[in-house]
Write a protein that holds these residues in place. Structure first.
Motif, PDB file in Angstrom:
ATOM      1  N   GLY A 107      44.982  14.984 -33.443  1.00  0.00           N
ATOM      2  CA  GLY A 107      45.012  16.276 -33.718  1.00  0.00           C
ATOM      3  C   GLY A 107      44.967  16.260 -35.489  1.00  0.00           C
ATOM      4  N   GLU A 108      44.566  15.211 -36.148  1.00  0.00           N
ATOM      5  CA  GLU A 108      44.652  15.349 -37.559  1.00  0.00           C
ATOM      6  C   GLU A 108      43.673  16.477 -37.944  1.00  0.00           C
ATOM      7  OE1 GLU A 108      44.141  11.613 -39.704  1.00  0.00           O
ATOM      8  OE2 GLU A 108      42.691  12.673 -40.977  1.00  0.00           O
ATOM      9  N   PRO A 109      44.362  17.500 -38.876  1.00  0.00           N
ATOM     10  CA  PRO A 109      43.506  18.654 -39.390  1.00  0.00           C
ATOM     11  C   PRO A 109      42.397  18.113 -40.018  1.00  0.00           C
ATOM     12  CG  PRO A 109      45.455  18.445 -40.540  1.00  0.00           C
ATOM     13  CD  PRO A 109      45.596  17.464 -39.671  1.00  0.00           C
ATOM     14  N   GLY A 110      41.548  18.995 -40.145  1.00  0.00           N
ATOM     15  CA  GLY A 110      40.468  19.003 -41.456  1.00  0.00           C
ATOM     16  C   GLY A 110      39.287  18.019 -40.794  1.00  0.00           C
ATOM     17  N   THR A 111      39.216  17.822 -39.597  1.00  0.00           N
ATOM     18  CA  THR A 111      38.167  16.576 -39.026  1.00  0.00           C
ATOM     19  C   THR A 111      36.868  17.062 -39.035  1.00  0.00           C
ATOM     20  OG1 THR A 111      38.513  17.361 -36.798  1.00  0.00           O
ATOM     21  CG2 THR A 111      39.685  15.715 -37.391  1.00  0.00           C
ATOM     22  N   LEU A 155      45.784  18.398 -17.280  1.00  0.00           N
ATOM     23  CA  LEU A 155      45.010  17.920 -18.208  1.00  0.00           C
ATOM     24  C   LEU A 155      45.682  16.263 -18.240  1.00  0.00           C
ATOM     25  CD1 LEU A 155      42.658  18.525 -19.930  1.00  0.00           C
ATOM     26  CD2 LEU A 155      43.915  19.193 -21.833  1.00  0.00           C
ATOM     27  N   GLY A 156      45.055  15.327 -18.216  1.00  0.00           N
ATOM     28  CA  GLY A 156      45.449  13.902 -18.198  1.00  0.00           C
ATOM     29  C   GLY A 156      44.783  13.200 -19.303  1.00  0.00           C
ATOM     30  N   PHE A 157      45.676  12.808 -20.113  1.00  0.00           N
ATOM     31  CA  PHE A 157      45.082  11.595 -21.319  1.00  0.00           C
ATOM     32  C   PHE A 157      45.361  10.328 -20.944  1.00  0.00           C
ATOM     33  CE2 PHE A 157      45.938  15.921 -23.002  1.00  0.00           C
ATOM     34  CZ  PHE A 157      45.338  16.020 -24.024  1.00  0.00           C
ATOM     35  N   GLY A 158      44.604   9.342 -21.191  1.00  0.00           N
ATOM     36  CA  GLY A 158      44.754   8.154 -21.195  1.00  0.00           C
ATOM     37  C   GLY A 158      44.771   7.187 -22.267  1.00  0.00           C
ATOM     38  N   LEU A 208      42.704  24.221 -30.853  1.00  0.00           N
ATOM     39  CA  LEU A 208      43.589  24.054 -30.039  1.00  0.00           C
ATOM     40  C   LEU A 208      43.591  22.786 -29.169  1.00  0.00           C
ATOM     41  CD1 LEU A 208      45.281  25.247 -27.786  1.00  0.00           C
ATOM     42  CD2 LEU A 208      43.507  26.189 -26.285  1.00  0.00           C
ATOM     43  N   TRP A 209      42.371  22.170 -29.088  1.00  0.00           N
ATOM     44  CA  TRP A 209      42.434  20.666 -28.600  1.00  0.00           C
ATOM     45  C   TRP A 209      43.103  19.738 -29.560  1.00  0.00           C
ATOM     46  CZ3 TRP A 209      41.208  17.502 -25.004  1.00  0.00           C
ATOM     47  CH2 TRP A 209      41.359  15.971 -25.208  1.00  0.00           C
ATOM     48  N   ASP A 210      42.871  19.856 -31.001  1.00  0.00           N
ATOM     49  CA  ASP A 210      43.755  18.786 -31.659  1.00  0.00           C
ATOM     50  C   ASP A 210      45.089  19.118 -31.481  1.00  0.00           C
ATOM     51  OD1 ASP A 210      41.293  18.166 -32.738  1.00  0.00           O
ATOM     52  OD2 ASP A 210      41.434  19.648 -34.504  1.00  0.00           O
ATOM     53  N   GLY A 211      45.459  20.698 -31.287  1.00  0.00           N
ATOM     54  CA  GLY A 211      47.015  20.507 -31.020  1.00  0.00           C
ATOM     55  C   GLY A 211      47.605  20.042 -29.976  1.00  0.00           C
ATOM     56  N   VAL A 212      46.648  20.187 -28.655  1.00  0.00           N
ATOM     57  CA  VAL A 212      47.031  19.781 -27.565  1.00  0.00           C
ATOM     58  C   VAL A 212      47.073  17.985 -27.434  1.00  0.00           C
ATOM     59  CG1 VAL A 212      46.547  19.492 -24.938  1.00  0.00           C
ATOM     60  CG2 VAL A 212      46.262  21.783 -26.236  1.00  0.00           C
ATOM     61  N   ALA A 213      46.209  17.520 -27.992  1.00  0.00           N
ATOM     62  CA  ALA A 213      46.030  16.152 -28.027  1.00  0.00           C
ATOM     63  C   ALA A 213      46.919  15.244 -28.894  1.00  0.00           C
ATOM     64  CB  ALA A 213      44.670  15.528 -28.683  1.00  0.00           C
ATOM     65  N   LEU A 214      47.472  16.241 -29.894  1.00  0.00           N
ATOM     66  CA  LEU A 214      48.637  15.704 -30.928  1.00  0.00           C
ATOM     67  C   LEU A 214      49.974  15.737 -30.090  1.00  0.00           C
ATOM     68  CD1 LEU A 214      49.874  15.184 -33.433  1.00  0.00           C
ATOM     69  CD2 LEU A 214      49.899  17.416 -34.125  1.00  0.00           C
ATOM     70  N   PHE A 254      57.555  14.356 -25.476  1.00  0.00           N
ATOM     71  CA  PHE A 254      57.337  15.996 -25.719  1.00  0.00           C
ATOM     72  C   PHE A 254      57.170  16.281 -24.041  1.00  0.00           C
ATOM     73  CE2 PHE A 254      53.873  19.247 -25.060  1.00  0.00           C
ATOM     74  CZ  PHE A 254      54.762  20.361 -25.698  1.00  0.00           C
ATOM     75  N   TYR A 255      57.633  17.388 -23.750  1.00  0.00           N
ATOM     76  CA  TYR A 255      57.407  17.853 -22.365  1.00  0.00           C
ATOM     77  C   TYR A 255      56.984  19.265 -22.019  1.00  0.00           C
ATOM     78  CZ  TYR A 255      60.365  13.814 -21.000  1.00  0.00           C
ATOM     79  OH  TYR A 255      60.556  12.454 -20.779  1.00  0.00           O
ATOM     80  N   GLU A 256      57.369  20.300 -23.011  1.00  0.00           N
ATOM     81  CA  GLU A 256      56.844  21.517 -22.408  1.00  0.00           C
ATOM     82  C   GLU A 256      56.889  22.533 -23.918  1.00  0.00           C
ATOM     83  OE1 GLU A 256      57.788  24.994 -19.031  1.00  0.00           O
ATOM     84  OE2 GLU A 256      59.248  23.715 -19.769  1.00  0.00           O
ATOM     85  N   LEU A 257      55.861  23.412 -23.996  1.00  0.00           N
ATOM     86  CA  LEU A 257      55.870  24.375 -24.889  1.00  0.00           C
ATOM     87  C   LEU A 257      55.305  25.807 -24.124  1.00  0.00           C
ATOM     88  CD1 LEU A 257      56.332  25.373 -27.962  1.00  0.00           C
ATOM     89  CD2 LEU A 257      53.918  24.447 -28.208  1.00  0.00           C
TER      90      LEU A 257
END
Length: 228
Positions: free
Chosen positions: A12-16, A174-177, A207-213, A220-223
């Motif tokens: 989720g690094e900004p400025g990609t 959404l599942g990350f591996g 939004l993707w960058d934030g979710v991936a981070l 981390f569990y919930e927001l």
């Protein structure tokens, strides 16, 4: 040292900025579990398709079921009957995956979603067969609408989402591996994100960058905030 595009997409690094062409970057597989009758799954799936345009992400389309998730004998009879009917389109998606491969699922999901969520059409065999035709598929999988033939496969796919994200969830998941930024190659899965309206373009990417981070953050569990 600047992270690689793959590391940036996960961290989720900004400025990609814009990602290189698909052939230059290994695309990150992301599992997306949906119920075709769930309006929140539909909106999140449209966001994920926007993300694909601006980040090196490869969605893998999986099926889960609100009917299974909310199976509860204490629910009102009318609601339980509605959930039973709602299992049908999920069965059809699982049938298509079994008979025509996972790659056939997203086109069918899009065709079903347009009918259910944009046109307000009912979950009838006629509507499902029309969606199958639009997706370039034969009408045969519509047989699964009122059949238990693929129930075991549906329950297994659903269980994979619950095993990853827990049972106190909704749809989608959404599942990350293989998360690498602090995660030690672990798997992570979350309910959501729940979005309305669908973020587009760079807004979808942020939004993707934030979710991936968040997914790459151990512990981390919930927001959450209330939906209007």
């Amino acid at each position: 040292m600047t992270n690689s595009p793959q590391q940036q997409a996960i961290s989720g690094e900004p400025g990609t900025g814009p990602v290189p062409a698909p052939h230059e970057v290994e695309r990150i597989p992301v599992d997306f579990w949906f119920d075709p009758v769930c309006p929140w799954s539909w909106l999140t799936s449209r966001w994920l398709l926007e993300v694909v345009k601006v980040r090196p992400v490869e969605p893998r389309w999986r099926v889960m079921s609100l009917a299974i998730l909310q199976a509860n004998g204490r629910l009102p009879r009318e609601y339980r009957a509605m959930l039973s009917e709602a299992r049908g389109p999920a069965r059809v998606c699982v049938a298509v995956a079994a008979e025509h491969g996972d790659r056939a699922v997203p086109a069918l999901y899009t065709a079903l979603g347009r009918r259910f969520h944009e046109q307000g059409l009912p979950q009838t065999r006629e509507v499902v067969e029309d969606a199958l035709h639009e997706a370039g598929l034969p009408a045969g999988p519509a047989e699964a609408l009122h059949s238990r033939t693929y129930d075991a496969a549906l329950e297994a796919s659903h269980k994979a989402a619950v095993d990853l994200a827990g049972d106190d969830i909704g749809t989608p998941v959404l599942g990350f591996g293989g998360l690498r930024e602090g995660g030690g190659g672990r798997r992570a899965g979350f309910f959501g994100p729940v979005v309305n309206p669908v973020p587009r373009g760079e807004e979808a990417a942020r939004l993707w960058d934030g979710v991936a981070l968040l997914a790459a953050t151990p512990g981390f569990y919930e927001l959450k905030r209330s939906r209007p």
